[in-house]
Write a protein that holds these residues in place. Sequence first.
Motif, PDB file in Angstrom:
ATOM      1  N   MET A 178       0.809  -1.218   0.000  1.00  0.00           N
ATOM      2  CA  MET A 178       0.000   0.000   0.000  1.00  0.00           C
ATOM      3  C   MET A 178       0.845   1.272   0.000  1.00  0.00           C
ATOM      4  O   MET A 178       0.333   2.358  -0.281  1.00  0.00           O
ATOM      5  CB  MET A 178      -0.928   0.011   1.221  1.00  0.00           C
ATOM      6  N   GLU A 179       2.135   1.157   0.321  1.00  0.00           N
ATOM      7  CA  GLU A 179       2.999   2.335   0.390  1.00  0.00           C
ATOM      8  C   GLU A 179       3.279   2.890  -1.005  1.00  0.00           C
ATOM      9  O   GLU A 179       3.391   2.146  -1.980  1.00  0.00           O
ATOM     10  CB  GLU A 179       4.332   1.980   1.054  1.00  0.00           C
ATOM     11  N   THR A 180       3.415   4.202  -1.080  1.00  0.00           N
ATOM     12  CA  THR A 180       3.858   4.831  -2.320  1.00  0.00           C
ATOM     13  C   THR A 180       5.349   5.143  -2.207  1.00  0.00           C
ATOM     14  O   THR A 180       5.846   5.438  -1.113  1.00  0.00           O
ATOM     15  CB  THR A 180       3.087   6.134  -2.585  1.00  0.00           C
ATOM     16  N   PRO A 181       6.093   5.071  -3.308  1.00  0.00           N
ATOM     17  CA  PRO A 181       7.528   5.378  -3.247  1.00  0.00           C
ATOM     18  C   PRO A 181       7.773   6.810  -2.769  1.00  0.00           C
ATOM     19  O   PRO A 181       7.001   7.725  -3.073  1.00  0.00           O
ATOM     20  CB  PRO A 181       7.983   5.189  -4.696  1.00  0.00           C
ATOM     21  N   LYS A 182       8.858   6.973  -2.014  1.00  0.00           N
ATOM     22  CA  LYS A 182       9.218   8.282  -1.467  1.00  0.00           C
ATOM     23  C   LYS A 182      10.557   8.694  -2.063  1.00  0.00           C
ATOM     24  O   LYS A 182      11.554   8.007  -1.872  1.00  0.00           O
ATOM     25  CB  LYS A 182       9.306   8.211   0.060  1.00  0.00           C
ATOM     26  N   GLU A 183      10.564   9.805  -2.769  1.00  0.00           N
ATOM     27  CA  GLU A 183      11.776  10.244  -3.451  1.00  0.00           C
ATOM     28  C   GLU A 183      12.069  11.687  -3.084  1.00  0.00           C
ATOM     29  O   GLU A 183      11.227  12.571  -3.266  1.00  0.00           O
ATOM     30  CB  GLU A 183      11.609  10.104  -4.968  1.00  0.00           C
ATOM     31  N   LEU A 184      13.263  11.925  -2.545  1.00  0.00           N
ATOM     32  CA  LEU A 184      13.666  13.287  -2.226  1.00  0.00           C
ATOM     33  C   LEU A 184      14.074  14.017  -3.501  1.00  0.00           C
ATOM     34  O   LEU A 184      14.692  13.428  -4.396  1.00  0.00           O
ATOM     35  CB  LEU A 184      14.836  13.286  -1.243  1.00  0.00           C
ATOM     36  N   GLU A 185      13.753  15.296  -3.563  1.00  0.00           N
ATOM     37  CA  GLU A 185      14.066  16.078  -4.760  1.00  0.00           C
ATOM     38  C   GLU A 185      15.563  16.066  -5.060  1.00  0.00           C
ATOM     39  O   GLU A 185      15.981  15.963  -6.219  1.00  0.00           O
ATOM     40  CB  GLU A 185      13.580  17.514  -4.570  1.00  0.00           C
ATOM     41  N   LYS A 186      16.381  16.155  -4.011  1.00  0.00           N
ATOM     42  CA  LYS A 186      17.835  16.169  -4.208  1.00  0.00           C
ATOM     43  C   LYS A 186      18.399  14.779  -4.473  1.00  0.00           C
ATOM     44  O   LYS A 186      19.525  14.649  -4.957  1.00  0.00           O
ATOM     45  CB  LYS A 186      18.518  16.770  -2.978  1.00  0.00           C
ATOM     46  N   GLY A 187      17.657  13.749  -4.119  1.00  0.00           N
ATOM     47  CA  GLY A 187      18.124  12.383  -4.303  1.00  0.00           C
ATOM     48  C   GLY A 187      18.923  11.875  -3.116  1.00  0.00           C
ATOM     49  O   GLY A 187      19.515  12.656  -2.361  1.00  0.00           O
ATOM     50  N   LEU A 188      18.922  10.557  -2.942  1.00  0.00           N
ATOM     51  CA  LEU A 188      19.678   9.896  -1.882  1.00  0.00           C
ATOM     52  C   LEU A 188      20.628   8.878  -2.500  1.00  0.00           C
ATOM     53  O   LEU A 188      20.229   8.109  -3.382  1.00  0.00           O
ATOM     54  CB  LEU A 188      18.744   9.151  -0.924  1.00  0.00           C
ATOM     55  N   THR A 189      21.866   8.870  -2.026  1.00  0.00           N
ATOM     56  CA  THR A 189      22.833   7.855  -2.439  1.00  0.00           C
ATOM     57  C   THR A 189      23.399   7.193  -1.192  1.00  0.00           C
ATOM     58  O   THR A 189      23.906   7.873  -0.297  1.00  0.00           O
ATOM     59  CB  THR A 189      23.982   8.464  -3.260  1.00  0.00           C
ATOM     60  N   LEU A 190      23.297   5.877  -1.141  1.00  0.00           N
ATOM     61  CA  LEU A 190      23.841   5.101  -0.028  1.00  0.00           C
ATOM     62  C   LEU A 190      25.170   4.498  -0.461  1.00  0.00           C
ATOM     63  O   LEU A 190      25.236   3.757  -1.443  1.00  0.00           O
ATOM     64  CB  LEU A 190      22.864   3.996   0.376  1.00  0.00           C
ATOM     65  N   GLU A 191      26.218   4.823   0.276  1.00  0.00           N
ATOM     66  CA  GLU A 191      27.571   4.353  -0.026  1.00  0.00           C
ATOM     67  C   GLU A 191      27.983   3.373   1.067  1.00  0.00           C
ATOM     68  O   GLU A 191      28.005   3.733   2.250  1.00  0.00           O
ATOM     69  CB  GLU A 191      28.521   5.549  -0.081  1.00  0.00           C
ATOM     70  N   TYR A 192      28.298   2.140   0.672  1.00  0.00           N
ATOM     71  CA  TYR A 192      28.581   1.136   1.698  1.00  0.00           C
ATOM     72  C   TYR A 192      29.416  -0.006   1.135  1.00  0.00           C
ATOM     73  O   TYR A 192      29.727  -0.035  -0.063  1.00  0.00           O
ATOM     74  CB  TYR A 192      27.283   0.624   2.319  1.00  0.00           C
ATOM     75  N   LEU A 193      29.773  -0.928   2.025  1.00  0.00           N
ATOM     76  CA  LEU A 193      30.622  -2.051   1.644  1.00  0.00           C
ATOM     77  C   LEU A 193      29.814  -3.136   0.939  1.00  0.00           C
ATOM     78  O   LEU A 193      28.725  -3.506   1.391  1.00  0.00           O
ATOM     79  CB  LEU A 193      31.291  -2.662   2.875  1.00  0.00           C
ATOM     80  N   ALA A 194      30.376  -3.668  -0.128  1.00  0.00           N
ATOM     81  CA  ALA A 194      29.782  -4.808  -0.824  1.00  0.00           C
ATOM     82  C   ALA A 194      30.351  -6.075  -0.200  1.00  0.00           C
ATOM     83  O   ALA A 194      31.444  -6.519  -0.543  1.00  0.00           O
ATOM     84  CB  ALA A 194      30.109  -4.749  -2.312  1.00  0.00           C
ATOM     85  N   LEU A 195      29.621  -6.634   0.754  1.00  0.00           N
ATOM     86  CA  LEU A 195      30.062  -7.848   1.436  1.00  0.00           C
ATOM     87  C   LEU A 195      29.558  -9.075   0.684  1.00  0.00           C
ATOM     88  O   LEU A 195      28.601  -8.989  -0.090  1.00  0.00           O
ATOM     89  CB  LEU A 195      29.538  -7.850   2.874  1.00  0.00           C
ATOM     90  N   PRO A 196      30.187 -10.232   0.903  1.00  0.00           N
ATOM     91  CA  PRO A 196      29.742 -11.443   0.197  1.00  0.00           C
ATOM     92  C   PRO A 196      28.275 -11.756   0.514  1.00  0.00           C
ATOM     93  O   PRO A 196      27.885 -11.828   1.678  1.00  0.00           O
ATOM     94  CB  PRO A 196      30.672 -12.532   0.748  1.00  0.00           C
ATOM     95  N   SER A 197      27.463 -11.917  -0.514  1.00  0.00           N
ATOM     96  CA  SER A 197      26.041 -12.222  -0.328  1.00  0.00           C
ATOM     97  C   SER A 197      25.882 -13.556   0.396  1.00  0.00           C
ATOM     98  O   SER A 197      26.630 -14.510   0.120  1.00  0.00           O
ATOM     99  CB  SER A 197      25.356 -12.293  -1.695  1.00  0.00           C
ATOM    100  N   PRO A 198      24.947 -13.662   1.351  1.00  0.00           N
ATOM    101  CA  PRO A 198      23.913 -12.699   1.720  1.00  0.00           C
ATOM    102  C   PRO A 198      24.244 -11.848   2.948  1.00  0.00           C
ATOM    103  O   PRO A 198      23.344 -11.358   3.620  1.00  0.00           O
ATOM    104  CB  PRO A 198      22.731 -13.617   2.026  1.00  0.00           C
ATOM    105  N   ILE A 199      25.530 -11.663   3.257  1.00  0.00           N
ATOM    106  CA  ILE A 199      25.910 -10.849   4.415  1.00  0.00           C
ATOM    107  C   ILE A 199      25.625  -9.378   4.111  1.00  0.00           C
ATOM    108  O   ILE A 199      25.871  -8.904   3.003  1.00  0.00           O
ATOM    109  CB  ILE A 199      27.397 -11.051   4.757  1.00  0.00           C
ATOM    110  N   SER A 200      25.133  -8.658   5.119  1.00  0.00           N
ATOM    111  CA  SER A 200      24.717  -7.273   4.907  1.00  0.00           C
ATOM    112  C   SER A 200      25.600  -6.249   5.600  1.00  0.00           C
ATOM    113  O   SER A 200      25.889  -5.199   5.049  1.00  0.00           O
ATOM    114  CB  SER A 200      23.271  -7.086   5.384  1.00  0.00           C
TER     115      SER A 200
END
Length: 233
Positions: A10-32
């Motif tokens: 039921m949720e609608t997507p939420k998008e900030l006008e400036k945009g969001l970028t998440l920068e993080y480590l790419a760990l071996p899947s499925p580790i987060s």
Amino acid sequence: MEKAAAAFAMETPKELEKGLTLEYLALPSPISGRGGVVRFFLLANKVVFTEKLHSLADWGGSVKAKYVAEGISPAGHLPLLWVGDGPACSEHISLMRLVANLTQLKTAKDADCWSLYAQDMVADAYAEWRGDWASATFGGDDAAKDTYKATIPGRLKQFEGVIAKAGLKGAFISGDLPLWGDSALFSLISDNIATGYTGVDAVKEFPLLHQICTAYAGIEAVAGWYGDSSPWK
């Protein structure tokens, strides 16, 4: 689980006008890891974002030193969240609180002060466990891993008690979509399963933890990220 899936649908997507970028480590899947906590939070709440990933080798090489020297991440921590062109924001629990405010998440807006306190209580209690998991997994020898593994039943019992004290307002602590405490706990328990320290059957012995984790894993965007590698299958 059905409540969470229905709330997500039921949720609608939420998008900030400036945009969001998440920068993080790419760990071996499925580790987060810590970055994955924020990623799941964004996915589960339909917050639109882009990703910038670093391998462990690259981050531990020149990138971390560069980010510290240039003040991008003074403490040398990932994940980072960029709102538009920045500056970069850091510390993963704080990032989720920030996003909840920036996007005016309904679950957070509708929550009373005690429910939000419960999210903070869970997130604060989680921090030590997350640090111990990371130390054992990425820096510990076999003996250290065995010592850490022996603590897991007690920690699951501890967090079952924390959740019992907090109470559940739906599928999660504050409603039918997760906030920062739910996200931290789900990701950490999932990482412990993925790295072989515990299993789904052990979590089933703690019904409140199991409810949160299976509800979270059943959210379409989260299940889609895991694909066939979900530790909850």
